[in-house]
Design a protein around this motif. Structure first.
Motif, PDB file in Angstrom:
ATOM      1  N   ASN A   1      -8.797 -10.461  -3.918  1.00 30.08           N
ATOM      2  CA  ASN A   1      -7.719  -9.958  -4.758  1.00 30.08           C
ATOM      3  C   ASN A   1      -7.273 -11.041  -5.755  1.00 30.08           C
ATOM      4  O   ASN A   1      -7.611 -12.213  -5.631  1.00 30.08           O
ATOM      5  CB  ASN A   1      -6.547  -9.541  -3.858  1.00 30.08           C
ATOM      6  CG  ASN A   1      -5.644  -8.515  -4.517  1.00 30.08           C
ATOM      7  OD1 ASN A   1      -5.676  -8.335  -5.728  1.00 30.08           O
ATOM      8  ND2 ASN A   1      -4.844  -7.849  -3.710  1.00 30.08           N
TER       9      ASN A   1
ATOM     10  N   ILE B   1      -7.983  -8.986  -0.269  1.00 31.42           N
ATOM     11  CA  ILE B   1      -9.312  -8.594  -0.767  1.00 31.42           C
ATOM     12  C   ILE B   1      -9.194  -7.630  -1.950  1.00 31.42           C
ATOM     13  O   ILE B   1      -8.161  -6.998  -2.162  1.00 31.42           O
ATOM     14  CB  ILE B   1     -10.151  -7.919   0.343  1.00 31.42           C
ATOM     15  CG1 ILE B   1      -9.335  -6.815   1.054  1.00 31.42           C
ATOM     16  CG2 ILE B   1     -10.610  -8.955   1.349  1.00 31.42           C
ATOM     17  CD1 ILE B   1      -9.339  -5.486   0.436  1.00 31.42           C
ATOM     18  N   SER B   2     -10.288  -7.532  -2.686  1.00 36.96           N
ATOM     19  CA  SER B   2     -10.383  -6.509  -3.711  1.00 36.96           C
ATOM     20  C   SER B   2     -11.265  -5.380  -3.177  1.00 36.96           C
ATOM     21  O   SER B   2     -10.871  -4.221  -3.130  1.00 36.96           O
ATOM     22  CB  SER B   2     -10.958  -7.150  -4.972  1.00 36.96           C
ATOM     23  OG  SER B   2     -11.195  -6.190  -5.932  1.00 36.96           O
ATOM     24  N   GLU B   3     -12.471  -5.749  -2.737  1.00 35.05           N
ATOM     25  CA  GLU B   3     -13.370  -4.767  -2.107  1.00 35.05           C
ATOM     26  C   GLU B   3     -14.105  -5.432  -0.953  1.00 35.05           C
ATOM     27  O   GLU B   3     -14.501  -6.594  -1.067  1.00 35.05           O
ATOM     28  CB  GLU B   3     -14.414  -4.304  -3.116  1.00 35.05           C
ATOM     29  CG  GLU B   3     -14.068  -2.998  -3.793  1.00 35.05           C
ATOM     30  CD  GLU B   3     -15.125  -2.609  -4.799  1.00 35.05           C
ATOM     31  OE1 GLU B   3     -16.270  -2.340  -4.371  1.00 35.05           O
ATOM     32  OE2 GLU B   3     -14.816  -2.615  -6.001  1.00 35.05           O
ATOM     33  N   VAL B   4     -14.305  -4.694   0.117  1.00 33.15           N
ATOM     34  CA  VAL B   4     -15.006  -5.242   1.281  1.00 33.15           C
ATOM     35  C   VAL B   4     -16.228  -4.404   1.602  1.00 33.15           C
ATOM     36  O   VAL B   4     -16.159  -3.172   1.651  1.00 33.15           O
ATOM     37  CB  VAL B   4     -14.077  -5.265   2.523  1.00 33.15           C
ATOM     38  CG1 VAL B   4     -14.846  -5.746   3.745  1.00 33.15           C
ATOM     39  CG2 VAL B   4     -12.879  -6.164   2.280  1.00 33.15           C
ATOM     40  N   SER B   5     -17.351  -5.045   1.762  1.00 34.73           N
ATOM     41  CA  SER B   5     -18.520  -4.385   2.355  1.00 34.73           C
ATOM     42  C   SER B   5     -19.192  -5.425   3.236  1.00 34.73           C
ATOM     43  O   SER B   5     -18.852  -6.615   3.160  1.00 34.73           O
ATOM     44  CB  SER B   5     -19.489  -3.903   1.271  1.00 34.73           C
ATOM     45  OG  SER B   5     -20.175  -5.009   0.730  1.00 34.73           O
TER      46      SER B   5
ATOM     47  N   LYS C   1     -20.936  -7.865   0.748  1.00 34.83           N
ATOM     48  CA  LYS C   1     -20.174  -8.784  -0.101  1.00 34.83           C
ATOM     49  C   LYS C   1     -18.704  -8.353  -0.193  1.00 34.83           C
ATOM     50  O   LYS C   1     -18.422  -7.165  -0.359  1.00 34.83           O
ATOM     51  CB  LYS C   1     -20.785  -8.788  -1.517  1.00 34.83           C
ATOM     52  CG  LYS C   1     -20.116  -9.805  -2.422  1.00 34.83           C
ATOM     53  CD  LYS C   1     -20.843  -9.909  -3.754  1.00 34.83           C
ATOM     54  CE  LYS C   1     -20.061 -10.717  -4.776  1.00 34.83           C
ATOM     55  NZ  LYS C   1     -19.668 -12.046  -4.346  1.00 34.83           N
ATOM     56  N   THR C   2     -17.829  -9.329  -0.076  1.00 35.13           N
ATOM     57  CA  THR C   2     -16.401  -9.052  -0.230  1.00 35.13           C
ATOM     58  C   THR C   2     -15.880  -9.790  -1.461  1.00 35.13           C
ATOM     59  O   THR C   2     -16.226 -10.943  -1.685  1.00 35.13           O
ATOM     60  CB  THR C   2     -15.639  -9.509   1.035  1.00 35.13           C
ATOM     61  OG1 THR C   2     -15.979  -8.619   2.100  1.00 35.13           O
ATOM     62  CG2 THR C   2     -14.140  -9.481   0.846  1.00 35.13           C
ATOM     63  N   THR C   3     -15.087  -9.086  -2.249  1.00 35.58           N
ATOM     64  CA  THR C   3     -14.465  -9.764  -3.398  1.00 35.58           C
ATOM     65  C   THR C   3     -12.970  -9.878  -3.132  1.00 35.58           C
ATOM     66  O   THR C   3     -12.389  -9.056  -2.424  1.00 35.58           O
ATOM     67  CB  THR C   3     -14.710  -8.984  -4.707  1.00 35.58           C
ATOM     68  OG1 THR C   3     -14.324  -7.632  -4.496  1.00 35.58           O
ATOM     69  CG2 THR C   3     -16.165  -9.058  -5.134  1.00 35.58           C
TER      70      THR C   3
ATOM     71  N   ARG D   1       0.849  -1.199   0.000  1.00 37.75           N
ATOM     72  CA  ARG D   1       0.000   0.000   0.000  1.00 37.75           C
ATOM     73  C   ARG D   1       0.881   1.244   0.000  1.00 37.75           C
ATOM     74  O   ARG D   1       0.568   2.236   0.623  1.00 37.75           O
ATOM     75  CB  ARG D   1      -0.920  -0.013   1.222  1.00 37.75           C
ATOM     76  CG  ARG D   1      -1.961  -1.083   1.142  1.00 37.75           C
ATOM     77  CD  ARG D   1      -2.453  -1.484   2.506  1.00 37.75           C
ATOM     78  NE  ARG D   1      -1.415  -2.179   3.263  1.00 37.75           N
ATOM     79  CZ  ARG D   1      -1.374  -3.507   3.413  1.00 37.75           C
ATOM     80  NH1 ARG D   1      -2.282  -4.260   2.873  1.00 37.75           N
ATOM     81  NH2 ARG D   1      -0.408  -4.073   4.096  1.00 37.75           N
TER      82      ARG D   1
END
Ligand code: PMP
Length: 405
Positions: A267, A256-260, A263-265, A56
């Motif tokens: 990496n 991860i790609s996106e977290v909510s 739903k989490t997607t 990051r």
């Protein structure tokens, strides 16, 4: 090119140490190898010059550390000739690499009644994770046995495979018997039957040239600390087709790609399997160990260790009452033995007092001990830095100890 043993040894400061005022002889590299100065310098360089958390990166230091970290992934890809860098996953070590696959592959592909073939000569870390995965799925572990000389009974393998078989788990090199297993041959049989293969390479990569594409293995695992590198880091190689399909092993940052909350997607590879801050220091220093091994050359190291193996075996066989466990035609620099009438712990302890570091006990391979109906052995194992003179010192010490009993 001549194998320059003195130059090689000069890179390992610990080899000049004395133990109980005796010359230190290290015959326990299979447990963990000593580290060359280059690895120690690299760790220091990182912390003195460009430390920051990787990936990051929003500032110079973190960016430089990220570049160094990812360069090691490329080095490892080349070291084992993987097809892509995405197939190289950093783990804590071989043990975590096995657990990752057992857990994730198990979750995706193992069903009730399925079978996993595990060889009889495995280290506990290539047995127990499969047992745990099998238990979760009501699947079964099937043993591929070895014969008394320490050779896998390959003729039995086709009979053990059936439509329920999902994976074969096998060591490239046995940490007790030294056997170099015919991985390409096992893989061929596995793939003809649509079965995957997991290879524990913890005792192989530092001794023999490994080409994962040529062997066509699905998974291959190893630990940096047995490769003249630092502790706390290892590698899982996995074919992209498997790793893409397998679910994550652990959740957390980076994977991860996106977290909510809905739903989490996840990496992309390899990051999908690298949750949290990795062992930045050890990975970067591992790169220096790979450079060092490449500089000496794995084929040259293998040849040197073979000479040591032949010499030590010959000398050991002259000792009255000795029994060597594992005399396969294809063997790496590991010798396990017992001397009649002397407990392996006593032998190890007395050798230590004479400055010689060996391993004693079951070597985390209870199934090998059960095969021979013994509690343990003494094990000597060689690294690139050992010498015939050290073997002579060891044999003299062994005779001295034997005379005490
Ligand atoms: N497999 C084999 C064949 C080993 O020799 C070892 C280490 N003794 C392991 C697995 C486990 O390696 P680590 O402790 O580095 O995870």
């Amino acid at each position: 090119m001549q194998y320059n043993i003195n130059k090689i040894r000069s890179n390992f400061p610990i080899l000049n140490e004395q133990v109980y005022k005796k010359q230190f002889v290290y015959f326990d590299s299979a447990a963990s190898a000593q580290k060359p100065i280059q690895v120690l310098i690299k760790e220091e360089e990182l912390h003195n010059n460009y430390y920051g958390n990787i990936h990051r990166a929003a500032h110079f230091m973190a960016d430089k550390a990220t570049v160094e970290f990812e360069a090691v992934r490329d080095k490892i890809k080349n070291f084992i000739n993987a097809e892509s860098r995405e197939e190289i996953i950093f783990t804590k070590g071989t043990t975590e690499s096995v657990n990752l696959v057992a857990s994730s592959f198990g979750e995706k592909y193992l069903n009730e009644g399925d079978e996993i073939i595990v060889s009889e000569m495995e280290h506990h870390s290539n047995i127990v994770p499969w047992q745990l995965a099998a238990e979760r799925r009501a699947a079964k572990i099937v043993k591929l046995p070895f014969s008394n000389d320490g050779v896998l009974q390959m003729e039995k393998l086709p009979e053990l495979i059936n439509s329920k078989t999902k994976l074969i788990a096998v060591a490239h090199v046995s940490n007790v018997l030294g056997t170099i297993n015919p991985i390409a041959e096992i893989t061929k049989i596995a793939h003809e039957n649509r079965v995957a293969i997991f290879v524990d390479g913890a005792q192989a990569v530092q001794h023999i040239s490994v080409d994962v594409q040529k062997m066509d293995v699905d998974f291959y695992a190893f630990s940096a600390h047995k490769m003249y590198g630092p502790n706390g880091v290892g590698v899982l190689y996995g074919k992209e087709k498997w790793l893409n399909e397998m679910p994550p092993y652990q959740g957390g940052g980076e994977m991860i790609s996106e977290v909510s909350f809905e739903k989490t997607t996840f990496n992309e590879l390899p990051y999908k399997f690298e949750a949290g801050t990795p062992n930045i220091t050890s990975v970067i220093a591992f790169g220096a160990a790979i450079d060092f091994m490449n500089e000496v050359g794995i084929p040259a190291i293998g040849e040197w260790e073979n000479e040591l193996l032949e010499y030590a075996t010959l000398k050991l066989k002259e000792i009255n009452g000795i029994k060597i466990y594992g005399e396969p035609p294809n063997k790496s620099g590991v010798i396990s033995f017992n001397i009649k009438g002397i407990h392996s712990y006593d032998l190890g302890m007395l050798l230590d007092k004479l400055g010689i570091a060996v391993r004693t006990g079951h070597h985390c391979a209870d199934t090998v001990m059960q095969h021979f109906n013994i509690a343990g052995t003494v094990r000597i194992s060689f690294g690139m830095y050992n010498t015939k003179e050290e073997i002579d010192i060891f044999i003299t010490a062994l005779n001295k100890v034997r005379m005490m009993f």
